[in-house]
Design a protein around this motif. Structure first.
Motif: not given
Length: 89
Positions: A54-67, A72-79
């Motif tokens: 859960a920490t890893m998944v949520f932390g991925a959304f805090l990255r400084g990437d553009a919107a 595409s993060l949900p699909e990448q994380l799921t894959t």
């Protein structure tokens, strides 16, 4: 906004604690709750470390990437994660 708070944490340590308590922790807990529901349904292995995932998944959304990149993060994380979590081969 969270990024701004986090960047100020070095100067104001209480600010980071506030972000963790008010923003990060509730969201990590929500993801962890979903993982527990999936375990109960038999869709996810019972031996996973729900807190770390859960920490890893949520932390991925805090990255400084553009919107667009974050979209595409949900699909990448799921894959990437799902094969390691699922009870089905």
């Amino acid at each position: 906004m969270q990024g701004g708070f986090i960047s100020e944490a070095e100067r104001v340590a209480e600010l980071l604690a506030h972000v963790v308590t008010r923003a990060v922790e509730p969201r990590v807990t929500q993801v962890e709750h979903v993982l527990h529901q999936l375990i109960e349904r038999g869709a996810v292995r019972a031996d996973i470390d729900t807190r770390t995932i859960a920490t890893m998944v949520f932390g991925a959304f805090l990255r400084g990437d553009a919107a667009a990149a974050r979209a595409s993060l949900p699909e990448q994380l799921t894959t990437i994660l799902w094969p390691a979590l699922t009870t089905r081969p």
